[in-house]
Design a protein around this motif. Structure first.
Motif, PDB file in Angstrom:
ATOM      1  N   HIS A 228      30.915  10.371  -3.628  1.00 45.86           N
ATOM      2  CA  HIS A 228      32.007   9.978  -4.529  1.00 45.86           C
ATOM      3  C   HIS A 228      31.798  10.756  -5.829  1.00 45.86           C
ATOM      4  CE1 HIS A 228      33.294   6.662  -1.867  1.00 45.86           C
ATOM      5  NE2 HIS A 228      31.999   6.550  -1.629  1.00 45.86           N
ATOM      6  N   ILE A 229      32.393  11.911  -5.876  1.00 48.53           N
ATOM      7  CA  ILE A 229      32.152  12.831  -6.987  1.00 48.53           C
ATOM      8  C   ILE A 229      32.872  12.350  -8.245  1.00 48.53           C
ATOM      9  CG2 ILE A 229      32.456  15.201  -7.779  1.00 48.53           C
ATOM     10  CD1 ILE A 229      30.407  14.927  -5.573  1.00 48.53           C
ATOM     11  N   GLU A 230      32.155  12.415  -9.351  1.00 47.66           N
ATOM     12  CA  GLU A 230      32.738  12.103 -10.652  1.00 47.66           C
ATOM     13  C   GLU A 230      32.657  13.342 -11.531  1.00 47.66           C
ATOM     14  OE1 GLU A 230      31.933   8.010 -12.283  1.00 47.66           O
ATOM     15  OE2 GLU A 230      30.310   8.141 -10.813  1.00 47.66           O
ATOM     16  N   HIS A 231      33.732  13.630 -12.220  1.00 47.23           N
ATOM     17  CA  HIS A 231      33.808  14.814 -13.077  1.00 47.23           C
ATOM     18  C   HIS A 231      33.664  14.412 -14.537  1.00 47.23           C
ATOM     19  CE1 HIS A 231      35.331  17.442  -9.784  1.00 47.23           C
ATOM     20  NE2 HIS A 231      35.777  16.275  -9.331  1.00 47.23           N
ATOM     21  N   GLY A 232      32.823  15.147 -15.232  1.00 44.57           N
ATOM     22  CA  GLY A 232      32.710  14.967 -16.677  1.00 44.57           C
ATOM     23  C   GLY A 232      31.826  13.827 -17.120  1.00 44.57           C
ATOM     24  N   ARG A 233      31.333  13.009 -16.218  1.00 42.89           N
ATOM     25  CA  ARG A 233      30.479  11.892 -16.609  1.00 42.89           C
ATOM     26  C   ARG A 233      29.099  12.422 -16.980  1.00 42.89           C
ATOM     27  NH1 ARG A 233      28.722   6.788 -12.705  1.00 42.89           N
ATOM     28  NH2 ARG A 233      26.985   6.059 -14.008  1.00 42.89           N
ATOM     29  N   PRO A 234      28.568  12.012 -18.125  1.00 38.95           N
ATOM     30  CA  PRO A 234      27.239  12.498 -18.538  1.00 38.95           C
ATOM     31  C   PRO A 234      26.170  12.130 -17.514  1.00 38.95           C
ATOM     32  CG  PRO A 234      28.369  11.466 -20.371  1.00 38.95           C
ATOM     33  CD  PRO A 234      29.196  11.168 -19.154  1.00 38.95           C
ATOM     34  N   HIS A 263      25.514  20.879 -19.654  1.00 38.40           N
ATOM     35  CA  HIS A 263      26.780  20.852 -18.921  1.00 38.40           C
ATOM     36  C   HIS A 263      26.669  19.816 -17.811  1.00 38.40           C
ATOM     37  CE1 HIS A 263      30.445  22.288 -17.011  1.00 38.40           C
ATOM     38  NE2 HIS A 263      29.799  22.340 -15.862  1.00 38.40           N
ATOM     39  N   ASN A 264      27.624  18.921 -17.739  1.00 38.24           N
ATOM     40  CA  ASN A 264      27.573  17.849 -16.747  1.00 38.24           C
ATOM     41  C   ASN A 264      28.349  18.252 -15.497  1.00 38.24           C
ATOM     42  OD1 ASN A 264      26.136  15.709 -18.288  1.00 38.24           O
ATOM     43  ND2 ASN A 264      27.877  15.989 -19.663  1.00 38.24           N
ATOM     44  N   PRO A 265      27.658  18.490 -14.421  1.00 41.49           N
ATOM     45  CA  PRO A 265      28.329  18.955 -13.210  1.00 41.49           C
ATOM     46  C   PRO A 265      29.016  17.800 -12.484  1.00 41.49           C
ATOM     47  CG  PRO A 265      26.021  18.658 -12.778  1.00 41.49           C
ATOM     48  CD  PRO A 265      26.210  18.364 -14.237  1.00 41.49           C
ATOM     49  N   PRO A 266      29.965  18.103 -11.612  1.00 40.77           N
ATOM     50  CA  PRO A 266      30.584  17.059 -10.792  1.00 40.77           C
ATOM     51  C   PRO A 266      29.622  16.633  -9.684  1.00 40.77           C
ATOM     52  CG  PRO A 266      31.492  19.201 -10.225  1.00 40.77           C
ATOM     53  CD  PRO A 266      30.568  19.424 -11.378  1.00 40.77           C
ATOM     54  N   VAL A 267      29.136  15.405  -9.762  1.00 37.49           N
ATOM     55  CA  VAL A 267      28.178  14.907  -8.777  1.00 37.49           C
ATOM     56  C   VAL A 267      28.505  13.459  -8.447  1.00 37.49           C
ATOM     57  CG1 VAL A 267      26.309  16.415  -9.578  1.00 37.49           C
ATOM     58  CG2 VAL A 267      26.541  14.112 -10.530  1.00 37.49           C
ATOM     59  N   ASP A 268      27.901  12.974  -7.389  1.00 33.45           N
ATOM     60  CA  ASP A 268      27.917  11.542  -7.068  1.00 33.45           C
ATOM     61  C   ASP A 268      26.726  10.934  -7.806  1.00 33.45           C
ATOM     62  OD1 ASP A 268      27.412   9.025  -5.934  1.00 33.45           O
ATOM     63  OD2 ASP A 268      28.409   9.596  -4.067  1.00 33.45           O
ATOM     64  N   HIS A 269      26.984  10.198  -8.882  1.00 26.60           N
ATOM     65  CA  HIS A 269      25.894   9.700  -9.727  1.00 26.60           C
ATOM     66  C   HIS A 269      25.001   8.714  -8.981  1.00 26.60           C
ATOM     67  CE1 HIS A 269      26.891  11.312 -13.833  1.00 26.60           C
ATOM     68  NE2 HIS A 269      27.960  11.681 -13.118  1.00 26.60           N
ATOM     69  N   VAL A 270      25.594   7.884  -8.142  1.00 29.79           N
ATOM     70  CA  VAL A 270      24.790   6.908  -7.406  1.00 29.79           C
ATOM     71  C   VAL A 270      23.842   7.621  -6.452  1.00 29.79           C
ATOM     72  CG1 VAL A 270      24.864   4.986  -5.773  1.00 29.79           C
ATOM     73  CG2 VAL A 270      26.548   5.126  -7.623  1.00 29.79           C
ATOM     74  N   ARG A 271      24.380   8.606  -5.725  1.00 27.04           N
ATOM     75  CA  ARG A 271      23.549   9.336  -4.763  1.00 27.04           C
ATOM     76  C   ARG A 271      22.498  10.180  -5.482  1.00 27.04           C
ATOM     77  NH1 ARG A 271      23.262   7.114   0.101  1.00 27.04           N
ATOM     78  NH2 ARG A 271      25.288   6.978   1.166  1.00 27.04           N
ATOM     79  N   LEU A 272      22.891  10.806  -6.587  1.00 29.26           N
ATOM     80  CA  LEU A 272      21.921  11.630  -7.305  1.00 29.26           C
ATOM     81  C   LEU A 272      20.801  10.752  -7.872  1.00 29.26           C
ATOM     82  CD1 LEU A 272      21.611  14.634  -7.854  1.00 29.26           C
ATOM     83  CD2 LEU A 272      22.477  14.230 -10.153  1.00 29.26           C
TER      84      LEU A 272
END
Length: 387
Positions: A228-234, A263-272
């Motif tokens: 679940h990718i989020e864009h721009g979230r720190p 730079h905050n990449p688009p990632v799944d924060h929970v998975r990361l």
């Protein structure tokens, strides 16, 4: 129609025989040949006279002739049914079977060598088809053996999975059962909050095991790791939270943190967070107790790198390639529990982000480094992304 036998014309029989004739001098040079051989090969008389038989063969055939058939001819005075490829005037190959016999004097000196050549298109094609069929059968057998090995590996994996799962669920379940027993026996007391807290940790641990099992099932059945990718979230608060949780769980361990993310990449924060948590858990389990665990994170507009390092004994080189396979628990400490899925799932998360985890281990430290491109891939139609 008369059935009288017409006298055979021996000259015509030689020139137009249903096979090619060659006669070689004692030095192996062609001194005579018939018309059939010339017609089959398209070679002119001047192309054949004084040539050696090997001069009419392709490179591999010439080498094989000189190393095998010529010595055999000199040793026993003949050879039979030797497969050769003669180069025709147009450059094409003429597959033939050749017989050869030497004519010698009573003293054993070679007078000449007679060579008879038969076209072998059909036989050679049959032989090629036979070889192809054998290769096909061999490939099918290897594929079957590979499939059987995979089935055997799956069966062993299932047995190992059941054994490990039963072992690792038994302890937290026993702790919950013991806690319930005390609560039922003593009722509410001053120890009740402590007992409930221990029971909650056991439940959390069982929940974590079950989550790992579900992740394993998804990846093993080809569903992939859904993101679940989020864009721009720190990203820094996400990493800080994971590190704080590990620090709280292991207050006796020292964590050294260095986060520099521009730079905050688009990632799944929970998975990361799960990936980093698994790497930290691995460092806590296998690292030296008296040495700090170092977490470094750096990100720019091209790449994100997060590394977790610990001191202690290095990982044997032969084990590094096995680290990211499921159920590879290694030599864990007696109080360390787990299904051996932490690094496997971390690697699956890295790959789902089109990233990777590299391992470096020596006498100084062991470092796991997750890296991925920070270029926004939201326009790509990536299957694993559920944005």
């Amino acid at each position: 129609m008369s059935d009288q036998l017409v006298p055979e014309d021996l000259e015509d029989l030689y020139e137009n025989a249903p096979c090619g004739y060659l006669s070689l001098s004692p030095k192996g040079r062609i001194v005579k040949f018939n018309g059939t051989f010339c017609r089959w090969t398209g070679l002119r008389p001047e192309d054949l006279l004084e040539k050696r038989l090997r001069d009419l063969l392709n490179v591999s055939g010439a080498i094989f002739y000189e190393t095998h058939f010529a010595p055999l001819l000199r040793m026993q005075g003949f050879f039979d049914e030797v497969a050769l490829d003669i180069i025709k005037a147009d450059g094409e190959l003429l597959p033939v079977l050749a017989n050869a016999a030497e004519k010698r004097t009573e003293a054993g000196d070679v007078l000449f060598t007679r060579v008879t050549v038969f076209r072998a298109h059909e036989r050679r094609r049959y032989e090629r088809e036979l070889v192809n069929a054998q290769e096909t059968e061999r490939a099918a057998r290897l594929q079957l053996e590979k499939a059987n090995a995979a089935l055997q590996a799956d069966a062993e994996l299932r047995e190992q999975f059941i054994a490990v799962l039963g072992h690792d669920l038994r302890n937290p379940l026993a702790a919950v059962d013991a806690g319930l027993g005390q609560l039922l026996k003593r009722g509410f007391s001053e120890r009740t909050p402590t007992i409930l807290q221990l029971m909650q940790r056991s439940v959390s641990r069982m929940s974590g095991l079950i989550e790992n099992i579900l992740d394993l099932a998804r990846t093993q059945h080809g569903d992939g790791m859904v993101l679940h990718i989020e864009h721009g979230r720190p990203l820094e608060p996400t990493l800080t939270q994971v590190i704080d949780e590990q620090q709280a769980a292991w207050p006796e361990r020292e964590f050294s943190v260095d986060i520099r993310i521009d730079h905050n990449p688009p990632v799944d924060h929970v998975r990361l967070a799960q990936l980093v948590s698994n790497l930290l858990g691995n460092a806590v389990t296998h690292g030296a107790q008296d040495l700090p665990i170092r977490i470094q994170a750096a990100g720019n507009q091209e790449i994100l790198e997060v590394s977790v390092s610990n001191g202690g004994k290095p990982i044997p080189a032969e084990m590094i390639g096995e680290l990211f396979k499921p159920f590879r628990r290694g030599s864990v400490k007696s109080n360390a529990k787990g299904l051996g899925l932490g690094l496997y799932i971390a690697n699956q998360i890295a790959e789902a982000h089109c990233g990777r985890i590299d391992v470096m281990s020596d006498a100084t430290e062991t470092r796991f480094t997750f890296s991925m491109s920070t270029i926004d891939r939201s326009s790509n139609n990536t299957r694993d992304y559920d944005d």
